[in-house]
Every structure is written in C-alpha cells, then in structure tokens.
Design a protein around this motif. Structure first.
Motif, PDB file in Angstrom:
ATOM      1  N   UNK A  50       0.822  -1.388  -0.088  1.00  0.00           N
ATOM      2  CA  UNK A  50      -0.105   0.071  -0.084  1.00  0.00           C
ATOM      3  C   UNK A  50       0.910   1.455   0.008  1.00  0.00           C
ATOM      4  N   UNK A  51       2.230   1.181   0.617  1.00  0.00           N
ATOM      5  CA  UNK A  51       3.097   2.058   0.682  1.00  0.00           C
ATOM      6  C   UNK A  51       3.767   2.294  -0.768  1.00  0.00           C
ATOM      7  N   UNK A  52       4.002   1.347  -1.323  1.00  0.00           N
ATOM      8  CA  UNK A  52       4.629   1.113  -2.427  1.00  0.00           C
ATOM      9  C   UNK A  52       4.013   1.758  -3.785  1.00  0.00           C
ATOM     10  N   UNK A  53       2.621   1.394  -3.923  1.00  0.00           N
ATOM     11  CA  UNK A  53       1.780   1.444  -5.015  1.00  0.00           C
ATOM     12  C   UNK A  53       1.971   3.193  -5.580  1.00  0.00           C
ATOM     13  N   UNK A  54       1.667   3.995  -4.585  1.00  0.00           N
ATOM     14  CA  UNK A  54       1.642   5.352  -4.963  1.00  0.00           C
ATOM     15  C   UNK A  54       0.354   5.495  -5.701  1.00  0.00           C
ATOM     16  N   UNK A  55       0.447   6.147  -6.719  1.00  0.00           N
ATOM     17  CA  UNK A  55      -0.971   6.183  -7.495  1.00  0.00           C
ATOM     18  C   UNK A  55      -1.394   5.240  -8.463  1.00  0.00           C
ATOM     19  N   UNK A  56      -0.720   4.003  -8.307  1.00  0.00           N
ATOM     20  CA  UNK A  56      -1.267   2.935  -9.055  1.00  0.00           C
ATOM     21  C   UNK A  56      -2.572   2.397  -8.707  1.00  0.00           C
ATOM     22  N   UNK A  57      -3.658   2.225  -9.458  1.00  0.00           N
ATOM     23  CA  UNK A  57      -4.960   1.560  -9.407  1.00  0.00           C
ATOM     24  C   UNK A  57      -4.811   0.297  -9.193  1.00  0.00           C
ATOM     25  N   UNK A  58      -4.870  -0.517  -8.057  1.00  0.00           N
ATOM     26  CA  UNK A  58      -4.894  -2.041  -7.960  1.00  0.00           C
ATOM     27  C   UNK A  58      -6.114  -2.446  -7.988  1.00  0.00           C
ATOM     28  N   UNK A  59      -6.161  -2.991  -9.315  1.00  0.00           N
ATOM     29  CA  UNK A  59      -7.532  -3.323  -9.875  1.00  0.00           C
ATOM     30  C   UNK A  59      -7.880  -4.615  -8.916  1.00  0.00           C
ATOM     31  N   UNK A  60      -6.872  -5.634  -8.931  1.00  0.00           N
ATOM     32  CA  UNK A  60      -7.261  -6.825  -8.564  1.00  0.00           C
ATOM     33  C   UNK A  60      -6.008  -7.510  -8.019  1.00  0.00           C
ATOM     34  N   UNK A  61      -6.021  -8.805  -7.268  1.00  0.00           N
ATOM     35  CA  UNK A  61      -4.966  -9.650  -6.893  1.00  0.00           C
ATOM     36  C   UNK A  61      -5.399 -10.801  -7.472  1.00  0.00           C
ATOM     37  N   UNK A  62      -4.083 -11.645  -7.548  1.00  0.00           N
ATOM     38  CA  UNK A  62      -3.972 -12.985  -8.016  1.00  0.00           C
ATOM     39  C   UNK A  62      -3.303 -13.734  -7.192  1.00  0.00           C
ATOM     40  N   UNK A  63      -3.179 -14.987  -6.920  1.00  0.00           N
ATOM     41  CA  UNK A  63      -2.343 -15.888  -5.906  1.00  0.00           C
ATOM     42  C   UNK A  63      -1.852 -16.978  -6.862  1.00  0.00           C
ATOM     43  N   UNK A  64      -0.910 -17.535  -6.430  1.00  0.00           N
ATOM     44  CA  UNK A  64       0.050 -18.509  -7.126  1.00  0.00           C
ATOM     45  C   UNK A  64      -0.868 -19.822  -7.268  1.00  0.00           C
ATOM     46  N   UNK A  65      -1.280 -20.132  -8.708  1.00  0.00           N
ATOM     47  CA  UNK A  65      -1.807 -21.453  -8.904  1.00  0.00           C
ATOM     48  C   UNK A  65      -2.391 -22.282  -7.967  1.00  0.00           C
TER      49      UNK A  65
END
Length: 263
Positions: A50-65
């Motif tokens: 959350x600190x790293x993303x800056x202005x990036x809109x995180x639309x979604x998350x995905x997890x490993x297989x």
C-alpha cells in the motif's frame, strides 16, 4: 475501462514489491498484484504494498496457482479449513493494497479420468469464498483456466445460478490452452466480465506480448465493448515472452492507444 499490467509479467524478474514500484515509477496507472507465496498473504506485506503503489490503481489480486485455492473444495475438512484461513489472510492483504477484485483459479482438474462436478456443493463453497472476499470489500472474479473447473463452456452459467455476486475474469491465453475460442468464454460471461488477461501467440505457437503475434485485438476489444465491458485490460505475460522491460511498457501504451479508439 483501464489498461494495465499484472505484476505476474515480472515474475522472477522483480519481487512483488519491486514490480509494483516499477509500474508506479513508469506511470502505469492500473495493475493486478500477483501475490507469489504464503509470506505475501499477510497484513505486513499488504501494508508494504500500500505504501509502494503510489498512484497505481490496484484493480485486482491473483495468487500463485494451486497454493490453497483447490483445497477450498477439498472433502477433507481440515484441508478445507486451513485453506479458508489462508484465503482470509490473502484477502486481508488485498484489502490493504486497495484491490477491488480477486482473480480466482478455483478447483483443479489435473487427473484425466472422467469428472462430474457437483454444482450444488461447488456452488455452496464458492459462495463461502465470495462472502470471505466481500468481507474485505473485494469481489470474486472466477477465471477460465485450462487445468481448473472452469475449462469448458457451461461451468460459469451453472455456478452463476447457485451464487450471489459472482463475476468473471476472461483469460485469452487460458482459452487457447483449453482449445476453446475466447469468444465462447466471452459470450458465456458477457456482462459479468470485470478483468481480462491479455497475451498473444505467434504463427509458430510461441507466446508473445500482446500485438506482437497473430491475435486480432481490435476484434477482441470490439466484442468486449459490445457486452458493455468497463473493467481492466491487463497484460499477463510470461517473462520469456519479451526481452526488455521497455518492451512491456511500450506494449501497454500500444494497447491503450488501440483501446481508446474502441471503448
């Protein structure tokens, strides 16, 4: 409608936090965050992102297989209970990152023996997954995956009948690997598609970045527009699909230019 990049496209090139920082530094406005392992399903890691993303809109998350998603459907109650604990951890991390959607592989179908899905049971468990995500302000988007439950047309329709709040992720790479046209998946999910994973393939069958192969992206975007798509178009490439990081950024720009003429 937004065009962005999944951090999965930087898998093994940069760790997740550095991949997201790279997207921020290069003014990629939309992203999917690919959580790569158990240590990333934590509030500490979610706070870091959350600190790293800056202005990036995180639309979604995905997890490993298959780290825990198939076991959500396990007949072994202990395995299922542990998997739901991991799910809740991952969704808590995703909430801190600001994700709106959870791109979900679901159950696995690795064995080649005949398999019949008990939709009443699968629907009930999927509703529990939907509810767990919703508790964190996140919407489940079931993805078509060639090795998963959703590797044939009709699955999403049956699951939709038995759940409330289900959305879809269209992956054109996974459609190819299933031997099914992405158009068929698109027609089944239609207005429920919130995320699209983009990739390409050349005439020799080699995976490429979008617009570097033979896929007609103009047609894809037109079909998505026809069903009212207003979600995120995300580049999800393998690291062997391109040479330089600049190629990845140029691909994003070229897709954005094409999409702006259609949507």
């Amino acid at each position: 409608m937004k065009v962005g990049i999944s951090t999965a496209s930087l898998f093994n090139r940069k760790p997740t936090e550095d991949a997201l920082a790279f997207l921020r530094e290069n003014k990629v406005s939309c992203a999917e965050v690919f959580l790569e392992s158990y240590c990333e399903y934590s509030n500490e890691f979610g706070s870091l992102l959350s600190k790293v993303k800056g202005d990036v809109d995180v639309h979604s998350v995905h997890v490993l297989t298959t780290q825990f998603e198939p076991q959500l459907y396990s007949i072994n109650q202990r395995a299922q209970n542990d998997s739901f604990k991991l799910l809740d951890m991952a969704m808590s991390s995703a909430e801190l990152i600001g994700a709106k959607y959870y791109t979900f592989h679901g159950g696995a179908r690795f064995k080649k023996t005949p398999f019949k899905i008990d939709f009443e049971r699968v629907g009930a468990i999927t509703q529990k997954v939907i509810d767990c995500a919703k508790k964190h302000g996140i919407t489940l988007a079931y993805e078509n995956v060639h090795w998963g439950y959703y590797n044939y047309i009709g699955f999403f329709k049956e699951l939709k009948k038995r759940t409330v709040g289900l959305k879809g992720t269209l992956d054109i790479k996974q459609a190819r690997q299933s031997g099914i046209s992405y158009i068929d998946y698109l027609n089944e999910m239609q207005g429920d598609i919130v995320t699209v994973h983009l990739s390409d393939i050349d005439s020799n069958g080699k995976m490429r970045l979008p617009l570097k192969g033979i896929t007609d992206f103009n047609e894809l975007f037109l079909r998505l527009n026809d069903v009212g798509f207003d979600g995120a178009l995300l580049i999800e490439a393998y690291t062997s699909d391109y040479d330089s990081l600049q190629e990845l950024l140029e691909c994003r720009d070229n897709l954005d230019n094409l999409a702006s003429k259609i949507f």
